[in-house]
Design an enzyme around this catalytic site. Sequence first.
Site, short mmCIF file in Angstrom:
data_model
loop_
_atom_site.label_atom_id
_atom_site.label_comp_id
_atom_site.label_asym_id
_atom_site.label_seq_id
_atom_site.Cartn_x
_atom_site.Cartn_y
_atom_site.Cartn_z
CB SER A 234 56.28 45.30 44.91
OG SER A 234 56.54 44.44 43.96
CE LYS A 240 55.60 57.85 36.71
NZ LYS A 240 56.91 58.07 36.46
CG ASP A 270 58.04 51.70 48.17
OD1 ASP A 270 57.93 51.50 49.97
OD2 ASP A 270 59.47 51.69 48.32
CG ASP A 665 66.30 40.95 39.07
OD1 ASP A 665 67.75 41.77 39.65
OD2 ASP A 665 65.73 41.12 38.51
#
Length: 965
Positions: A234, A240, A270, A665
């Site tokens: 991901s 960044k 994303d 998580d």
Amino acid sequence: MLQGHMTYGRAYDSDLPHVFHTMPQVPLLTNGQMVDDIPPEQHALVPSFMGGGGKRIHPLPFSDPNLPVQPRSMDPSKDLAAYGYGSVAWKERMENWKQKQEKLQMMKNENGGKDWDNDGDGPELPLMDEARQPLSRKLPIPSSQINPYRMIIIIRLVVVGFFFHYRVMHPVNDAYALWLVSVICEIWFALSWILDQFPKWLPIDRETYLDRLSLRYEKEGQPSQLSPVDIFVSTVDPLKEPPLVTANTVLSILAVDYPVDKVSCYVSDDGAAMLTFEALSETSEFARKWVPFCKKFNIEPRAPEFYFAQKIDYLKDKVLPSFVKERRAMKREYEEFKVRINALVAKAQKVPEEGWTMQDGTPWPGNNVRDHPGMIQVFLGQSGGHDTDGNELPRLVYVSREKRPGFNHHKKAGAMNALVRVSAVLTNAPYLLNLDCDHYINNSKALRESMCFMMDPLLGKRVCYVQFPQRFDGIDKNDRYANRNTVFFDINMKGLDGIQGPIYVGTGCVFRRQALYGYDAPKTKKPPTRTCNCWPKWCCCGCCCGGRKKKKKTNNPKSELKKRNSRKADAGGHVPVCALEGIEEGIEGIESENVALMSEQKLEKKFGQSPVFVASTLLENGGTLKSASPASLLKEAIHVISCGYEDKTEWGKEVGWIYGSVTEDILTGFKMHCHGWRSIYCIPSRPAFKGSAPINLSDRLHQVLRWALGSIEIFLSRHCPLWYGYGGGLKWLERLSYINATVYPWTSIPLLAYCTLPAVCLLTGKFITPELSNVASLWFLSLFICIFATSILEMRWSGVGIDEWWRNEQFWVIGGVSAHLFAVFQGLLKVLAGVDTNFTVTSKAGDDEDFSELYAFKWTTLLIPPTTLLIINLIGVVAGISNAINNGYESWGPLFGKLFFAFWVIVHLYPFLKGLLGRQNRTPTIIIVWSILLASIFSLLWVRIDPFLAKSDGPVLEECGLDCN
């Protein structure tokens, strides 16, 4: 002499006393050869020793090797069929035995007629026997280490009780407010310690056997039977999260030591960035050269940036003459690849006014990050994805889910759920591995390590995920801000593994797909398949019942079978194939009661309006629809990542990654454990995955702030472990660990108050305890000894160093009075008032030297509380010393307790002070601190002595008769 000498199916000549070598050969019904499904104790003759070569096949308790062989007793009143002789099952086994003997004879002939039992060069056992052994085992902590640890915990608990009895019964009347605040804080600290300590009561280690995994599932001449794995990566913002970092992660995945047709890599973008898309295209081309190089020379790690940066002898263990030449050429290829990636990054710095355009001239669909369609691109795979040697490469898929205004996309959790659906439609592997874009595979056998648990016939079916510890590159050797977090990963997680398994930490975790779908853990309810005709009656071969001579009644035959075989596995003995197959089939027959009873309508309500995806959820062992074309599957994959697909479904509630917290998580793992699943903690000798961590103070605090905020959100939600999940499969010690994981940010409030108390005591001259008696001093001293003893014994059994433990203690205070404190108030505002507050970070660039980021100063609001604590405690120390100087000798006694209290705070905040002061032209921080402190003290002494003021000889007031009072 050999009582208790156990091995996993093997022993060598050196393992046995010399007397065994002089024993005569004992004729067996098997002509000296071992039959796969009949242990030696079940033959007509039961020898205490097999063969003249001094090798034993199975661990038997030899009491006296000199005793003669005793024939196995038979009851003449019983029919021989009761012993298996003459029955249909016996005939079938005899036929199987004959076939195996013929195979063994052929193998002996092929090896020049050598006798394996008498020749040390041949194999000791048929390979099938090794393949039946457990794929992993628990390694309990030695009793000499764990028992004193448990004992000191109990002693500490008793001492804490007496300590609080004294504290509550002896208030400080002249400083009642200070006393009350301190007692409340100490009670909270004690409760926090209990929540943290008792989940570490049963720590264990684990050991895997990769060779047995290969023997069982990778038989020579046959296709690999290892389960397929879908790997998720991901990423969001390529500016960044540099594309080169993501590329290295993807390359390490494509070169993993696993069958290529069983691996698929899905990259979630994303941010819908064209930079990520183009970088992935370049990566797929470079992989055609990199992957065969890795596999040809078996290099580690298989991320090129970190492989070429290693400061080790790369020629060690390399024997091929072409290695140096090919390595030099590959390094040049990688440097050219880096230049191409850097060119893409430089081009992406300035966005065109009309947006990005693809090579065919059409606009890039993701020009508007918040409003774009779903995108899927298959770069590598079965349709033409081959390396330079012509070998197939794993599948590589780019995925960017649809985003539209007005929809809640749920950040990372939503992106992971989109990948779950896409992968189910395209490949539907039964296991999933999720990695952050900066976590590359450091151990190419990491997937095999996890399969030793997931594919274990006895253990695997109830395992929801296998969590690996996080290890990091690029951290300074002193680990100033406890980035490695070894206390958590090497102590807490090992403790949880002995209960119900570790918590999920967001990356480096292999999941069972069925567990992510919200199903309960399977329960074996059917008796095992009678593959050897030995259930429920006892059998002559002993492969299931261990040679029982009477029919044994039991209320739960399946649990009895599992217990018996687990005892054999724990002892290192032979686990029979028929028992394993029976348990496997018994479990596989129960995919899930929920699934079996659900109608199609209920399934669609749970999983969404996709017939292809719903059908895939019913396949426990994975696999895709054979009749569907690739084009139709891609169309369906685009459908399942549409932004409205999850509406009115259970995605994010009971299915997939759970929504409702920025730390999805913890919540996701918690829900699985509530469904009765267990997890496994796997620590290979070579770290499975490595990533990067923020080493700058401000960035580290913001990372901790995010974690703490997620815990606050869980605490204020319906999923709080204090009240959620009762009646399910969550064990109470596991619940304590989850409570601790959600409650710990609240400790920041009493911690802040407690760290303020030393300065208040020094400035006011009061203290939080009355003058101590001898008995009180004993309790205080005992408590300090117990605290240190617990830590020392903890470090002893875990292997954590004292420097790592101390850094963890320091950052517990630093994070507690800064990030955790802000997380509490931010969480309250977000959950109760709906106000989402963000803390911005502005940075000042550091230099270009190693760890320059460590010294870069970035101002943030989080720095205010610990800075204030440092200043007031330093002022308190100066004020206390000056007051003692003014008041004389008697003031120094009470001062030492207050100074110790203040120095406890200052020492814990010392790494924060180093980060606050930065490099300061390389002047050591300790010199600056002591300079300020000593300068203040000497200044006060100077004022007190006044050496330049003339001493006046005025009249003595007592002699002149004046009463000054």
